[in-house]
Design a protein around this motif. Structure first.
Motif, PDB file in Angstrom:
ATOM      1  N   THR A  51       0.806  -1.220   0.000  1.00  0.00           N
ATOM      2  CA  THR A  51       0.000   0.000   0.000  1.00  0.00           C
ATOM      3  C   THR A  51       0.839   1.269   0.000  1.00  0.00           C
ATOM      4  OG1 THR A  51      -0.237  -0.127   2.416  1.00  0.00           O
ATOM      5  CG2 THR A  51      -2.011  -1.075   1.071  1.00  0.00           C
ATOM      6  N   ALA A  52       1.954   1.269   0.731  1.00  0.00           N
ATOM      7  CA  ALA A  52       2.797   2.469   0.745  1.00  0.00           C
ATOM      8  C   ALA A  52       3.282   2.790  -0.667  1.00  0.00           C
ATOM      9  CB  ALA A  52       3.975   2.289   1.697  1.00  0.00           C
ATOM     10  N   ALA A 127      -7.661  20.327   3.887  1.00  0.00           N
ATOM     11  CA  ALA A 127      -7.830  19.851   2.505  1.00  0.00           C
ATOM     12  C   ALA A 127      -9.248  20.053   1.980  1.00  0.00           C
ATOM     13  CB  ALA A 127      -7.470  18.381   2.429  1.00  0.00           C
ATOM     14  N   ASP A 128     -10.250  19.886   2.856  1.00  0.00           N
ATOM     15  CA  ASP A 128     -11.652  19.896   2.437  1.00  0.00           C
ATOM     16  C   ASP A 128     -11.824  19.091   1.149  1.00  0.00           C
ATOM     17  OD1 ASP A 128     -14.368  20.492   2.463  1.00  0.00           O
ATOM     18  OD2 ASP A 128     -14.111  22.393   1.395  1.00  0.00           O
ATOM     19  N   PRO A 129     -11.470  17.805   1.177  1.00  0.00           N
ATOM     20  CA  PRO A 129     -11.349  17.041  -0.068  1.00  0.00           C
ATOM     21  C   PRO A 129     -12.678  16.739  -0.744  1.00  0.00           C
ATOM     22  CG  PRO A 129     -11.106  15.585   1.818  1.00  0.00           C
ATOM     23  CD  PRO A 129     -11.165  16.980   2.368  1.00  0.00           C
ATOM     24  N   ALA A 130     -12.614  16.642  -2.060  1.00  0.00           N
ATOM     25  CA  ALA A 130     -13.774  16.170  -2.821  1.00  0.00           C
ATOM     26  C   ALA A 130     -13.946  14.669  -2.650  1.00  0.00           C
ATOM     27  CB  ALA A 130     -13.600  16.507  -4.292  1.00  0.00           C
ATOM     28  N   LEU A 131     -12.832  13.966  -2.344  1.00  0.00           N
ATOM     29  CA  LEU A 131     -12.871  12.519  -2.182  1.00  0.00           C
ATOM     30  C   LEU A 131     -11.643  12.069  -1.394  1.00  0.00           C
ATOM     31  CD1 LEU A 131     -14.309   9.815  -3.054  1.00  0.00           C
ATOM     32  CD2 LEU A 131     -12.701   9.751  -4.979  1.00  0.00           C
ATOM     33  N   ILE A 132     -11.863  11.138  -0.466  1.00  0.00           N
ATOM     34  CA  ILE A 132     -10.769  10.495   0.266  1.00  0.00           C
ATOM     35  C   ILE A 132     -10.624   9.068  -0.246  1.00  0.00           C
ATOM     36  CG2 ILE A 132      -9.893   9.775   2.521  1.00  0.00           C
ATOM     37  CD1 ILE A 132     -11.833  11.851   3.771  1.00  0.00           C
ATOM     38  N   LEU A 133      -9.393   8.690  -0.586  1.00  0.00           N
ATOM     39  CA  LEU A 133      -9.083   7.306  -0.918  1.00  0.00           C
ATOM     40  C   LEU A 133      -8.364   6.693   0.272  1.00  0.00           C
ATOM     41  CD1 LEU A 133      -7.726   7.658  -4.582  1.00  0.00           C
ATOM     42  CD2 LEU A 133     -10.099   7.417  -3.816  1.00  0.00           C
ATOM     43  N   SER A 134      -9.006   5.763   0.958  1.00  0.00           N
ATOM     44  CA  SER A 134      -8.404   5.063   2.087  1.00  0.00           C
ATOM     45  C   SER A 134      -7.912   3.716   1.574  1.00  0.00           C
ATOM     46  CB  SER A 134      -9.436   4.885   3.203  1.00  0.00           C
ATOM     47  OG  SER A 134      -8.894   4.167   4.280  1.00  0.00           O
ATOM     48  N   VAL A 135      -6.583   3.533   1.540  1.00  0.00           N
ATOM     49  CA  VAL A 135      -5.989   2.422   0.803  1.00  0.00           C
ATOM     50  C   VAL A 135      -5.471   1.341   1.761  1.00  0.00           C
ATOM     51  CG1 VAL A 135      -4.285   1.757  -0.924  1.00  0.00           C
ATOM     52  CG2 VAL A 135      -5.350   4.035  -1.033  1.00  0.00           C
ATOM     53  N   HIS A 136      -5.981   0.128   1.584  1.00  0.00           N
ATOM     54  CA  HIS A 136      -5.587  -1.040   2.366  1.00  0.00           C
ATOM     55  C   HIS A 136      -5.310  -2.201   1.413  1.00  0.00           C
ATOM     56  CE1 HIS A 136      -6.748   0.496   6.420  1.00  0.00           C
ATOM     57  NE2 HIS A 136      -7.549   1.258   5.690  1.00  0.00           N
ATOM     58  N   SER A 137      -4.726  -3.274   1.953  1.00  0.00           N
ATOM     59  CA  SER A 137      -4.569  -4.489   1.163  1.00  0.00           C
ATOM     60  C   SER A 137      -4.910  -5.705   2.016  1.00  0.00           C
ATOM     61  CB  SER A 137      -3.149  -4.607   0.599  1.00  0.00           C
ATOM     62  OG  SER A 137      -2.198  -4.880   1.614  1.00  0.00           O
ATOM     63  N   PHE A 138      -5.209  -6.801   1.346  1.00  0.00           N
ATOM     64  CA  PHE A 138      -5.569  -8.040   2.050  1.00  0.00           C
ATOM     65  C   PHE A 138      -4.830  -9.219   1.440  1.00  0.00           C
ATOM     66  CE2 PHE A 138      -8.595  -7.649  -1.418  1.00  0.00           C
ATOM     67  CZ  PHE A 138      -8.788  -8.936  -1.885  1.00  0.00           C
ATOM     68  N   THR A 139      -4.584 -10.215   2.261  1.00  0.00           N
ATOM     69  CA  THR A 139      -3.872 -11.401   1.809  1.00  0.00           C
ATOM     70  C   THR A 139      -4.812 -12.335   1.037  1.00  0.00           C
ATOM     71  OG1 THR A 139      -2.439 -13.199   2.546  1.00  0.00           O
ATOM     72  CG2 THR A 139      -4.286 -12.681   3.960  1.00  0.00           C
ATOM     73  N   PRO A 140      -4.301 -13.010   0.001  1.00  0.00           N
ATOM     74  CA  PRO A 140      -5.167 -13.893  -0.782  1.00  0.00           C
ATOM     75  C   PRO A 140      -5.790 -15.019   0.027  1.00  0.00           C
ATOM     76  CG  PRO A 140      -3.115 -13.478  -1.952  1.00  0.00           C
ATOM     77  CD  PRO A 140      -2.944 -12.910  -0.586  1.00  0.00           C
ATOM     78  N   GLN A 141      -5.153 -15.353   1.159  1.00  0.00           N
ATOM     79  CA  GLN A 141      -5.655 -16.460   1.966  1.00  0.00           C
ATOM     80  C   GLN A 141      -5.112 -16.310   3.378  1.00  0.00           C
ATOM     81  OE1 GLN A 141      -5.066 -20.128  -0.053  1.00  0.00           O
ATOM     82  NE2 GLN A 141      -6.165 -21.373   1.416  1.00  0.00           N
ATOM     83  N   LEU A 142      -5.989 -16.357   4.365  1.00  0.00           N
ATOM     84  CA  LEU A 142      -5.542 -16.316   5.748  1.00  0.00           C
ATOM     85  C   LEU A 142      -4.856 -17.625   6.123  1.00  0.00           C
ATOM     86  CD1 LEU A 142      -8.579 -14.625   7.536  1.00  0.00           C
ATOM     87  CD2 LEU A 142      -6.337 -13.608   7.139  1.00  0.00           C
ATOM     88  N   GLU A 143      -3.867 -17.538   6.998  1.00  0.00           N
ATOM     89  CA  GLU A 143      -3.135 -18.737   7.397  1.00  0.00           C
ATOM     90  C   GLU A 143      -3.951 -19.621   8.334  1.00  0.00           C
ATOM     91  OE1 GLU A 143       0.811 -17.949   8.745  1.00  0.00           O
ATOM     92  OE2 GLU A 143       1.193 -16.480   7.181  1.00  0.00           O
ATOM     93  N   ASP A 144      -4.766 -19.004   9.206  1.00  0.00           N
ATOM     94  CA  ASP A 144      -5.454 -19.809  10.221  1.00  0.00           C
ATOM     95  C   ASP A 144      -6.839 -20.280   9.786  1.00  0.00           C
ATOM     96  OD1 ASP A 144      -6.803 -17.405  10.386  1.00  0.00           O
ATOM     97  OD2 ASP A 144      -6.823 -17.324  12.570  1.00  0.00           O
ATOM     98  N   ILE A 207     -10.667   1.275   0.128  1.00  0.00           N
ATOM     99  CA  ILE A 207     -10.245   0.355  -0.925  1.00  0.00           C
ATOM    100  C   ILE A 207      -9.389  -0.756  -0.336  1.00  0.00           C
ATOM    101  CG2 ILE A 207      -8.917   0.184  -3.074  1.00  0.00           C
ATOM    102  CD1 ILE A 207      -9.440   3.407  -3.099  1.00  0.00           C
ATOM    103  N   GLU A 208      -9.695  -1.976  -0.704  1.00  0.00           N
ATOM    104  CA  GLU A 208      -8.885  -3.141  -0.345  1.00  0.00           C
ATOM    105  C   GLU A 208      -8.353  -3.759  -1.638  1.00  0.00           C
ATOM    106  OE1 GLU A 208      -8.004  -4.674   2.455  1.00  0.00           O
ATOM    107  OE2 GLU A 208      -9.198  -3.659   4.000  1.00  0.00           O
ATOM    108  N   ILE A 209      -7.027  -3.863  -1.755  1.00  0.00           N
ATOM    109  CA  ILE A 209      -6.394  -4.468  -2.926  1.00  0.00           C
ATOM    110  C   ILE A 209      -5.742  -5.778  -2.497  1.00  0.00           C
ATOM    111  CG2 ILE A 209      -4.754  -4.144  -4.824  1.00  0.00           C
ATOM    112  CD1 ILE A 209      -4.816  -1.105  -4.104  1.00  0.00           C
TER     113      ILE A 209
END
Length: 242
Positions: A51-52, A127-144, A207-209
């Motif tokens: 994400t960074a 900023a008074d933004p027109a839109l905020i993009l909150s960016v996260h990611s997720f793993t294709p499969q959890l280990e547990d 957003i989750e990628i």
């Protein structure tokens, strides 16, 4: 020197699109001993992989400004309410975090969680933004648990889905496998956007990628371009909605 739990990059353009990245880093401050290996910190439990890189490209190549975390979610999860059980996790995806057992919750809140959100409040007010993009990611499969997660990208929301619905359509039109409130629901986990977007009526896309798609520079550049184009499309669509 005092450790700052966030960094702000890019030049704010009032009324533009901004990005927020709560899990951009897997850094552990010097005064914290989590009792886990560097390999654990490099996993998805330590940060949102990729994400960074995506957000930094949104700033460098697409003219946005961004507010990013500078410490690991295992130290304190900035994307949780102060009273959340998962704020300072003793386990994460089946991995024991021994240094968090009996941790001084109030000290970590005061040192990192509250300054992060206070700075984000001030920054968004400016900023008074027109839109905020909150960016996260997720793993294709959890280990547990092990269930495959087929989505390539997903949009989360709690009560305000104005921007999310436009974004879902945009990504589907690009041929992506899109999730809506997947791999978990924004109605249960939407802390930062509940506080800084929904509470103020600000449009946002949480957003989750899927992290294997942004694990390298090529993938990060691809999704930064997609997010930038989506943001412009959504801002225009919201203006048309009135």
């Amino acid at each position: 020197m005092t450790f700052t739990p966030y960094r702000q990059i890019g030049t704010l353009s009032r009324g533009g699109i901004v990005a927020v990245c709560d899990h951009a880093s897997n850094h552990v401050p010097d005064n914290i001993e989590l009792g886990v290996t560097p390999a654990v910190l490099d996993k998805h439990v330590g940060w949102d992989i990729g994400t960074a890189g995506v957000v930094e490209r949104l700033v460098r190549r697409h003219g946005m400004a961004a507010h990013l975390a500078t410490l690991s979610r295992l130290v304190i999860d900035l994307h949780r309410e102060e009273d959340s059980q998962g704020l300072i996790p003793a386990t994460s995806d089946g991995i024991l975090i021994p240094g968090n057992i009996g941790a001084d919750r109030e000290a970590r809140l005061q040192a990192w969680h509250r300054p992060y959100h206070a700075a984000l409040t001030t920054w968004l007010d400016e900023a008074d933004p027109a839109l905020i993009l909150s960016v996260h990611s997720f793993t294709p499969q959890l280990e547990d648990k092990g269930e495959p997660r087929p989505w390539e990208i997903a949009l989360l929301y709690n009560e305000d889905d104005r921007a999310a619905q436009h974004a879902i359509k945009y990504f589907a039109d690009q041929g992506l496998v899109v999730g809506e409130n997947e791999p978990y629901s924004g109605r249960q986990l939407n802390a930062t956007m509940n506080r800084h977007a929904e509470a103020h009526g600000r449009p946002y896309c949480a957003i989750e990628i899927r992290n294997d798609l942004i694990a390298n520079e090529q993938g990060q550049a691809r999704f930064a371009k997609l997010l930038a184009q989506m943001g412009e499309t959504v801002v225009h669509a919201l203006a048309q909605d009135g």
